[in-house]
Design an enzyme around this catalytic site. Sequence first.
Site, mmCIF file in Angstrom:
data_model
loop_
_atom_site.group_PDB
_atom_site.id
_atom_site.type_symbol
_atom_site.label_atom_id
_atom_site.label_comp_id
_atom_site.label_asym_id
_atom_site.label_seq_id
_atom_site.Cartn_x
_atom_site.Cartn_y
_atom_site.Cartn_z
ATOM 1 N N GLU A 1 11.909 17.397 -7.988
ATOM 2 C CA GLU A 1 12.176 17.261 -9.304
ATOM 3 C C GLU A 1 11.759 18.379 -9.652
ATOM 4 O O GLU A 1 12.280 19.108 -10.788
ATOM 5 C CB GLU A 1 11.144 16.301 -9.949
ATOM 6 C CG GLU A 1 11.712 15.743 -11.602
ATOM 7 C CD GLU A 1 10.626 14.352 -11.735
ATOM 8 O OE1 GLU A 1 10.786 14.091 -12.863
ATOM 9 O OE2 GLU A 1 9.971 14.079 -10.968
ATOM 10 N N LEU B 1 12.163 14.444 0.636
ATOM 11 C CA LEU B 1 11.861 15.181 -0.236
ATOM 12 C C LEU B 1 12.900 16.475 -1.137
ATOM 13 O O LEU B 1 13.016 17.153 -0.292
ATOM 14 C CB LEU B 1 10.961 15.121 -0.760
ATOM 15 C CG LEU B 1 10.671 14.840 -2.304
ATOM 16 C CD1 LEU B 1 10.932 13.299 -3.016
ATOM 17 C CD2 LEU B 1 8.845 15.192 -2.640
ATOM 18 N N GLN C 1 8.934 2.923 -6.295
ATOM 19 C CA GLN C 1 9.874 4.048 -6.587
ATOM 20 C C GLN C 1 10.163 4.928 -5.868
ATOM 21 O O GLN C 1 10.556 4.856 -4.242
ATOM 22 C CB GLN C 1 9.022 5.471 -7.150
ATOM 23 C CG GLN C 1 9.067 6.203 -7.948
ATOM 24 C CD GLN C 1 8.246 6.928 -8.169
ATOM 25 O OE1 GLN C 1 8.241 8.447 -7.966
ATOM 26 N NE2 GLN C 1 8.029 7.538 -9.467
#
Length: 600
Positions: free
Chosen positions: A254, A251, A235
């Site tokens: 989300e 990161l 992913q």
Amino acid sequence: MTEIEKHQYDVVVIGAGGSGLRAAIAAHEAGAKTAIVCKSLLGKAHTVMAEGGIAAAMGNRWPEDNWEVHFRDTMRGGKMLNNWRMAQLHAQEAPERVQELEDWGALFDRTDDGLISQRDFGGHRYARLAHVGDRTGLEMIRTLQQRAVALGIDVFMECTVTDLFKDGSGAISGAFAYWRETGTFLAFEAPSVVLATGGIGKSFKVTSNSWEYTGDGHALALRAGAALINMEFVQFHPTGMVWPPSVKGLLVTESVRGDGGVLKNSDGERFMFNHIPEFFKAETADTIEEADRWYDDKKNNRRPPELLPRDEVARAINAEIKAGRGSPHGGVFLDIASRRTPEFIHKRLPSMYHQFKELADVDITKEPMEIGPTCHYVMGGVEVDPDTELSAVPGLYAVGECSGGMHGSNRLGGNSLSDLIVFGKRAGEAAAERASSLTERSGVPDDVLAEAEAEALAPFDSKGAENAYTIQADLQQTMNDLVGIIRKADELELSLKEIEALKERAAHLHVDGGRAYNPGWHLSIDIHNMLLVSECIAKAALTREESRGGHTRDDFPGPDPEWGAKNLVLTLNDARDGVDLVEKPLPIMPDELKTFFEDK
């Protein structure tokens, strides 16, 4: 052979992230003498990177939500390649595991009614992610760590496992390790070992993963005789930082998109409306006005395209960048500043605010973020029994990111944290039960210990001239260029040739200095794991001639029903210098579960 420190346990858990800690707690509570062995410091686990929330159908915001809907979302997100039983158990047991964390002291955000708050995430029909601002993974680790310490579970920090031992029957009998600080060796005698070592991201050039993620558990399992499944499914999280270079890949949770952030290209266009796959059109907003209404009232339940599953969003971003509509530093823009107040952003996304302000001098309450896809997670891993997480090797269990099957070809955001605690508990209980059922245990002979020690020390005695850092850099470039987000046959074939050449170079590694405080030696051990796992990824990616989830073939652009019924199973070959691959039918879902996908 030097003197080796020896320990005896019922259960040894390798890794101290969410799944490892939960497994250790479960084993201890089942009466097993348990140890945790972790490569880094306790509490410094990749689990903390899962910031957005824990997916669990608790129904606190949407009473209509239930395990059946969560199961369906998970299977659809994984493009139906998931192990149905794992997805079922995960959806059914996640709410209880979240409640358990709260009982142990986790401080979740609350709804106005005082219930655990749940937010929206890509691929989930309902808002079901229990969260603590954008620091949920950190709160999980804090809670589980505190629980493990309070129970008195032994912890071996900054200790790397290099080998697993088996007895004459082929069952696990222990593990070999070394203290990273001093370089001295230790051996664990234990009939049950739980692998909870995380992922493989450090084989790629741009990754959200930290230095520990070198595929240790995957490689240990292979060498012990277990199988890996579906390693082609890697992913690429849609949103990693792209600037400055020192933090490229870090990161961006989300939850920025779950709380209203939108994706724009260099033309200022909200481009995700141009990339809605047919599979998701029935439930995805196809106008900006409709998407914005969803954020305001959420009554029509047609979701913004920014909340499509991660593989779809990553491919869309990649397409915009390749078309020349990217941001100045090679990404796209993620904008929440124009849609939410500074007060809202500070409350809901405090970590993201500080991350961009401190590392990129960007105030996300006033300007957009530059983001792009980053290698984040591997869906493939050790093939395990869905109920007990037992591998093909008696006594060897695998949980979390180093296990395979649960997420199919693509993991939905938030499912990682619930995966850790659901299957961590199951693995710990099964490992403890096995240990208690044995009437006799095999020790580890001295000649086996001597062999493990010699193998670990080989780089010091080598006459070669290869450097582990150079090999890792070349491997990362190869995986980035040839086994990245978009793949094709000729590049994958070339990648396998490049990996073989790197394996040959790795056979001539040389390390200078002593064993204490020697990161070059540490990497000389890790690089063999990275090369083995990278070969698995490339070989499986070449074999699967379709595009599905996290695996996109430019020469086979669509999904193929025939491939959708197969797992790709990888094992170490007889010569122990490479991997063999076979196709295996996917477990057949019972008819009563198939009804969840009818007319929906």
